[in-house]
Design an enzyme around this catalytic site. Structure first.
Site, PDB file in Angstrom:
ATOM      1  NE  ARG A   7      -2.868   0.502   3.382  1.00  0.00           N
ATOM      2  CZ  ARG A   7      -2.210   0.889   4.491  1.00  0.00           C
ATOM      3  NH1 ARG A   7      -1.618   2.066   4.526  1.00  0.00           N
ATOM      4  NH2 ARG A   7      -2.161   0.116   5.545  1.00  0.00           N
TER       5      ARG A   7
ATOM      6  CE1 TYR B  68     -15.980  12.709 -15.374  1.00  0.00           C
ATOM      7  CE2 TYR B  68     -15.446  12.628 -13.050  1.00  0.00           C
ATOM      8  CZ  TYR B  68     -15.902  12.013 -14.201  1.00  0.00           C
ATOM      9  OH  TYR B  68     -16.290  10.700 -14.154  1.00  0.00           O
TER      10      TYR B  68
ATOM     11  CG  ASP C 224      -9.101  16.818 -14.982  1.00  0.00           C
ATOM     12  OD1 ASP C 224      -8.463  16.133 -15.797  1.00  0.00           O
ATOM     13  OD2 ASP C 224     -10.207  16.471 -14.498  1.00  0.00           O
TER      14      ASP C 224
ATOM     15  CE  LYS D  64     -12.462   8.649 -18.001  1.00  0.00           C
ATOM     16  NZ  LYS D  64     -12.710   9.973 -17.422  1.00  0.00           N
TER      17      LYS D  64
HETATM   18  C1  LIG Z   1     -13.036  10.474 -16.172  1.00  0.00           C
HETATM   19  C2  LIG Z   1     -12.588  11.792 -15.701  1.00  0.00           C
HETATM   20  C3  LIG Z   1     -12.304  12.032 -14.351  1.00  0.00           C
HETATM   21  C4  LIG Z   1     -12.499  10.980 -13.270  1.00  0.00           C
HETATM   22  O1  LIG Z   1     -11.683   9.876 -13.456  1.00  0.00           O
HETATM   23  P1  LIG Z   1     -12.078   8.364 -13.015  1.00  0.00           P
HETATM   24  O2  LIG Z   1     -10.884   7.597 -13.437  1.00  0.00           O
HETATM   25  O3  LIG Z   1     -13.335   8.015 -13.740  1.00  0.00           O
HETATM   26  O4  LIG Z   1     -12.286   8.375 -11.535  1.00  0.00           O
HETATM   27  C5  LIG Z   1     -11.841  13.288 -13.999  1.00  0.00           C
HETATM   28  N1  LIG Z   1     -11.686  14.272 -14.908  1.00  0.00           N
HETATM   29  C6  LIG Z   1     -11.968  14.087 -16.217  1.00  0.00           C
HETATM   30  C7  LIG Z   1     -11.782  15.206 -17.170  1.00  0.00           C
HETATM   31  C8  LIG Z   1     -12.425  12.850 -16.656  1.00  0.00           C
HETATM   32  O5  LIG Z   1     -12.719  12.676 -17.954  1.00  0.00           O
END
Ligand SMILES: *Cc1c(COP(=O)(O)O)cnc(C)c1O
Length: 365
Positions: free
Chosen positions: A42, A94, A165, A190
C-alpha cells in the site's frame, strides 16, 4: 529524451537478475526487511514506482503519485487542503469531482464555480481563504478552453495553488506544469490507459513541498492505490501513448471538419476549429487538439438518440480515450440536473480508419 522515448523507457525498471526486456509484475504485498527496501505494497511497490516515474517525466514534474481512479486522485488534493479553505473551480467541472466538492466536502471546504474562460470572473472569485484554483482544459463536454498561464498568474498574486485536470489533452499535447500550474491531475482511465480496460488516476507535482507531503500521506494512509496489475498495464499502455495521440488528433480534426460542414449539424465544439471560442489560447498552450469533440445535431433528444442508434463503429457508451470510438448523448449521462443541451452529442474519436468512421457518420445522418 523526447516524449516517444520517455513513454517507452522511463517506466521500464528491470532489477531482476534474469534481465527480462520488460519489467515484470511484482505481486508480493510485503518485502524482506533490509536497508532502503520497500516495506508494504500500500505504501509502495515496484510497478507503482515505475508508473510514477514515467508519469513524472511525461509531465516534467518532480514527483508523481498514482491512485486507483481519477476521482481518488482529485480527492487527495481536496483532502490535503486545510479545513475552511475556499476553492475556485470551473462551472463545468467534471461532474464526479464537482459532486465531491458539493457533497463530500460540504462544511469542510467552500467552493465558487466560475467560468474559467472569463478571467475577470476568476479574478473576482478570490477570497482571503482561497487556497486552490482548479482548472480543467479542454473542458467537458463543451471543450471550453481556459488559459493556464493567465489563471496561474492570478493565483500566484493570491498565494494560491493551481491544479490542472489534464485528462483531455494528455501530456503529449499539454504540460500544465510548464505553464505555471503546481499540480497536474489525470484520470489515467482515459487516454493513458487507452483501451477502456483500466481504472486509475494520478497527480504530478512541480515541487516536493509541504502540500505534496500531505498528498503522499493521503495516498499511503487513505489507501486508494492502484494494484501492481493496473500499474503494469498502464506502463504498457503509455508506451504507445504518443503515437495513439497522433492518430486521435488526426481523426478528431478530420471528423470535426466533416461535422462542421454537415447541414444537419448546428454547431461543433472542437478546440482546433478556428470558429471555436478559445481556439487562439488552445493553439498557444497545446501542441495539438486531441480526439474529443461535441456537436449539436439539428433536432431534439430523440433525433440525437436515433442518430446514435444507427452507428456501427461508434459505441453508445460513456467514458473516452480508448482506441475504439465512443459516442453518447451527454445530457442522458449527466442526469436530470444537467445544463447540457438535450441535442448535444459527445464523441471520443478512436483509431479506426477515418474513411470508415466518416462513412458510418454519413449513413447515420
Ligand atoms: C473520467 C474523468 C475524471 C475521473 O476519473 P475516473 O478515473 O473516472 O475516476 C476526472 N476528470 C476528467 C476530465 C475525466 O474525464
Amino acid at each position: 529524451m523526447n516524449i516517444e522515448t520517455i513513454a517507452i523507457h522511463a517506466g521500464n525498471i528491470v532489477t531482476d537478475s534474469h534481465q527480462p526486456a520488460v519489467m515484470p509484475i511484482t505481486l508480493s504485498t510485503t518485502f524482506l526487511h533490509q536497508e532502503e527496501s520497500l516495506i508494504y505494497s500500500r505504501a509502495n511497490n515496484p510497478n507503482r514506482m515505475a508508473l510514477e516515474q514515467v508519469l513524472r517525466q511525461l509531465e516534467y514534474g518532480k514527483d508523481a503519485a498514482a491512485f486507483s481512479s481519477g476521482n481518488a486522485a482529485g480527492m487527495a488534493v481536496f483532502q490535503s487542503l486545510e479545513p475552511g479553505s475556499h476553492v475556485i473551480a470551473p462551472d463545468d467541472m467534471y461532474h464526479g469531482l464537482r459532486n465531491q466538492l458539493i457533497h463530500l466536502f460540504r462544511g469542510v471546504l467552500s467552493v465558487s464555480f466560475v467560468d474559467m474562460a472569463n478571467l475577470d470572473a476568476v479574478a473576482a472569485a478570490f477570497r482571503q481563504e482561497t487556497a486552490l484554483v482548479w482548472i480543467e482544459t479542454p473542458s467537458n463536454p463543451l471543450l471550453k478552453i481556459a488559459s493556464i498561464q493567465s489563471i496561474a498568474q492570478l493565483a500566484k498574486g493570491h498565494a494560491c495553488r493551481v491544479v490542472c485536470d489534464n485528462t483531455f489533452a494528455t501530456p503529449v499535447f499539454q504540460n500544465p506544469l510548464t505553464l505555471g500550474a503546481d499540480i497536474v491531475m489525470h484520470s489515467t482511465t482515459k487516454y493513458l490507459g487507452g483501451h477502456s480496460d483500466i481504472l486509475g488516476g494520478a497527480l504530478v507535482t512541480k515541487e516536493q513541498d509541504e502540500f505534496w507531503t500531505k498528498v503522499r500521506m493521503v495516498q499511503h494512509t487513505g489507501g486508494a492505490v492502484p494494484s501492481p496489475f493496473d500499474c503494469y498495464y498502464l506502463c504498457r499502455s503509455i508506451k504507445t501513448l504518443p503515437y495513439r495521440m497522433k492518430g486521435h488528433a488526426a481523426n478528431g480534426r478530420a471528423i470535426a471538419a466533416f461535422l462542421d460542414q454537415h447541414p444537419q449539424v448546428e454547431q461543433v465544439y472542437f478546440p482546433g476549429l478556428a470558429s471555436h471560442v478559445g481556439n487562439d489560447i488552445a493553439a498557444a498552450q497545446m501542441k495539438d487538439f486531441g480526439g474529443m469533440l461535441s456537436f449539436l445535431i439539428s433536432g431534439d433528444a430523440s433525433t440525437a438518440d436515433n442518430f446514435i442508434s444507427k452507428l456501427r463503429y461508434f459505441t453508445n457508451a460513456t467514458s473516452l480515450g480508448g482506441v475504439e470510438s465512443l459516442i453518447e448523448r451527454r445530457a442522458a449521462s449527466e442526469g436530470p440536473d444537467t445544463q447540457t443541451p438535450e441535442n448535444l452529442i459527445r464523441v471520443s474519436v478512436g483509431l479506426e480508419s477515418l474513411e470508415d468512421l466518416i462513412k458510418d457518420l454519413s449513413q447515420a445522418f
